[in-house]
Design a protein around this motif. Structure first.
Motif, mmCIF file in Angstrom:
data_model
loop_
_atom_site.group_PDB
_atom_site.id
_atom_site.type_symbol
_atom_site.label_atom_id
_atom_site.label_comp_id
_atom_site.label_asym_id
_atom_site.label_seq_id
_atom_site.Cartn_x
_atom_site.Cartn_y
_atom_site.Cartn_z
ATOM 1 N N SER A 1 75.638 34.765 98.130
ATOM 2 C CA SER A 1 74.862 35.621 97.216
ATOM 3 C C SER A 1 74.161 34.764 96.162
ATOM 4 O O SER A 1 73.037 35.063 95.750
ATOM 5 N N HIS B 1 67.260 30.936 96.679
ATOM 6 C CA HIS B 1 66.296 30.918 97.786
ATOM 7 C C HIS B 1 65.045 31.706 97.377
ATOM 8 O O HIS B 1 63.915 31.258 97.552
ATOM 9 N N SER C 1 79.477 25.296 110.907
ATOM 10 C CA SER C 1 78.055 25.370 111.274
ATOM 11 C C SER C 1 77.119 24.982 110.137
ATOM 12 O O SER C 1 75.900 24.966 110.319
ATOM 13 N N ILE C 2 77.661 24.662 108.978
ATOM 14 C CA ILE C 2 76.837 24.468 107.779
ATOM 15 C C ILE C 2 75.839 23.310 107.923
ATOM 16 O O ILE C 2 74.761 23.335 107.341
ATOM 17 N N ILE D 1 71.790 23.264 108.267
ATOM 18 C CA ILE D 1 70.849 23.514 107.172
ATOM 19 C C ILE D 1 70.402 22.205 106.488
ATOM 20 O O ILE D 1 69.445 22.202 105.720
ATOM 21 N N CYS E 1 72.149 30.330 111.412
ATOM 22 C CA CYS E 1 73.573 30.178 111.125
ATOM 23 C C CYS E 1 74.252 31.550 111.076
ATOM 24 O O CYS E 1 75.375 31.709 111.559
ATOM 25 N N HIS F 1 77.073 36.891 111.900
ATOM 26 C CA HIS F 1 76.639 37.604 110.692
ATOM 27 C C HIS F 1 75.123 37.817 110.725
ATOM 28 O O HIS F 1 74.469 37.839 109.687
HETATM 29 C C1 HEC Z 1 77.544 28.344 107.831
HETATM 30 C C2 HEC Z 1 76.233 28.783 108.210
HETATM 31 C C3 HEC Z 1 75.420 29.513 107.187
HETATM 32 C C4 HEC Z 1 74.259 29.062 106.604
HETATM 33 C C5 HEC Z 1 73.584 27.730 106.836
HETATM 34 C C6 HEC Z 1 73.800 30.114 105.752
HETATM 35 N N1 HEC Z 1 74.673 31.174 105.776
HETATM 36 FE FE1 HEC Z 1 74.514 32.864 104.680
HETATM 37 N N2 HEC Z 1 76.243 33.545 105.463
HETATM 38 C C7 HEC Z 1 77.043 32.873 106.358
HETATM 39 C C8 HEC Z 1 78.254 33.625 106.594
HETATM 40 C C9 HEC Z 1 79.394 33.236 107.517
HETATM 41 C C10 HEC Z 1 78.152 34.800 105.818
HETATM 42 C C11 HEC Z 1 79.192 35.915 105.647
HETATM 43 C C12 HEC Z 1 79.994 35.616 104.399
HETATM 44 C C13 HEC Z 1 81.101 36.596 104.117
HETATM 45 O O1 HEC Z 1 81.937 36.819 104.995
HETATM 46 O O2 HEC Z 1 81.161 37.116 102.992
HETATM 47 C C14 HEC Z 1 76.874 34.720 105.129
HETATM 48 C C15 HEC Z 1 76.393 35.689 104.282
HETATM 49 C C16 HEC Z 1 75.180 35.650 103.624
HETATM 50 C C17 HEC Z 1 74.666 36.688 102.771
HETATM 51 C C18 HEC Z 1 75.355 38.015 102.454
HETATM 52 C C19 HEC Z 1 76.172 37.829 101.195
HETATM 53 C C20 HEC Z 1 76.773 39.106 100.702
HETATM 54 O O3 HEC Z 1 77.994 39.066 100.399
HETATM 55 O O4 HEC Z 1 76.089 40.113 100.604
HETATM 56 C C21 HEC Z 1 73.473 36.257 102.280
HETATM 57 C C22 HEC Z 1 72.559 37.003 101.330
HETATM 58 C C23 HEC Z 1 73.241 34.947 102.827
HETATM 59 N N3 HEC Z 1 74.302 34.607 103.650
HETATM 60 C C24 HEC Z 1 72.142 34.168 102.536
HETATM 61 C C25 HEC Z 1 71.909 32.916 103.081
HETATM 62 C C26 HEC Z 1 70.714 32.137 102.825
HETATM 63 C C27 HEC Z 1 69.566 32.571 101.950
HETATM 64 C C28 HEC Z 1 70.849 30.985 103.532
HETATM 65 C C29 HEC Z 1 69.886 29.860 103.677
HETATM 66 C C30 HEC Z 1 69.349 29.244 102.492
HETATM 67 C C31 HEC Z 1 72.142 31.052 104.215
HETATM 68 N N4 HEC Z 1 72.746 32.234 103.918
HETATM 69 C C32 HEC Z 1 72.626 30.048 105.024
HETATM 70 C C33 HEC Z 1 76.772 31.656 106.966
HETATM 71 C C34 HEC Z 1 75.673 30.851 106.640
#
Ligand code: HEC
Length: 161
Positions: free
Chosen positions: A50, A56, A97-98, A101, A134, A140
């Motif tokens: 978040s 972003h 998987s991070i 990015i 990712c 997700h």
């Molecule tokens: C590891 C790979 C990974 C990458 C890279 C990634 N995410 Fe996520 N993202 C996740 C996962 C897993 C979740 C679920 C998290 C949870 O269980 O609360 C998530 C959840 C989210 C959520 C929902 C959060 C919420 O609680 O409402 C948002 C918004 C989000 N990601 C934005 C981004 C953005 C913007 C980027 C790129 C700049 C990004 N993510 C990159 C894995 C990733």
């Protein structure tokens, strides 16, 4: 951190050459410290995400306005959060998987350094697609990220002054 605190306590115990009768006292202190560490607040993956979401969106408007100092700050904030994720969310298998990015972050950081708006737009599109790659890979995909239409806040100036 947790281990180093316990290590210091144990070291200071030996350093003081206290009688072994104080073992139980020490053990009690170690136990209560362990409980405090276990209960300490740790941000979850969703909280990091978040936070990244807001940076972003701000990054987009900073770059579009060619406010390169702000854009540089925002990408730095995203990078910091990404660096903290493996540290605080090691219990989440998705963290594996991070790494995908890293290259998009590197590229957009260069676009910002070069103050290249066209490259910025292209790299931001790739960055956003990688967020979603990712999300898909970690089941997700319903968290679908897009280029924002309006600034995420109305109380901050994105135009360079
Ligand atoms: C590891 C790979 C990974 C990458 C890279 C990634 N995410 Fe996520 N993202 C996740 C996962 C897993 C979740 C679920 C998290 C949870 O269980 O609360 C998530 C959840 C989210 C959520 C929902 C959060 C919420 O609680 O409402 C948002 C918004 C989000 N990601 C934005 C981004 C953005 C913007 C980027 C790129 C700049 C990004 N993510 C990159 C894995 C990733």
């Amino acid at each position: 951190m947790k281990n180093s605190i316990i290590f210091i306590i144990v070291l200071s115990f030996f350093g003081c050459k206290q009688p072994s009768s104080s073992n139980t006292v020490l053990q009690k202190q170690v136990d209560s410290l362990q409980i405090a560490v276990n209960n300490a607040y740790k941000p979850g993956l969703g909280e990091f995400m978040s936070e990244i979401q807001v940076h972003h969106a701000k990054l987009w408007f900073a770059g579009k306005e060619e406010n390169w100092d702000l854009a540089n700050f925002e990408i730095g904030e995203i990078q910091e959060a990404l660096n903290d994720i493996p540290k605080y969310c090691s219990d989440r298998p998705e963290v594996k998987s991070i790494g995908m990015i890293s290259a998009p972050i590197y590229n957009i950081t260069n676009a910002i350094k070069e103050k290249d708006e066209k490259k910025f737009v292209n790299d931001f599109t790739v960055l956003t697609a990688t967020c979603n790659d990712c999300h898909k890979e970690t089941n997700h995909g319903f968290n679908l990220i897009k280029i924002p239409d309006v600034p995420p806040v109305t109380n901050q100036v994105f135009k360079p002054q």
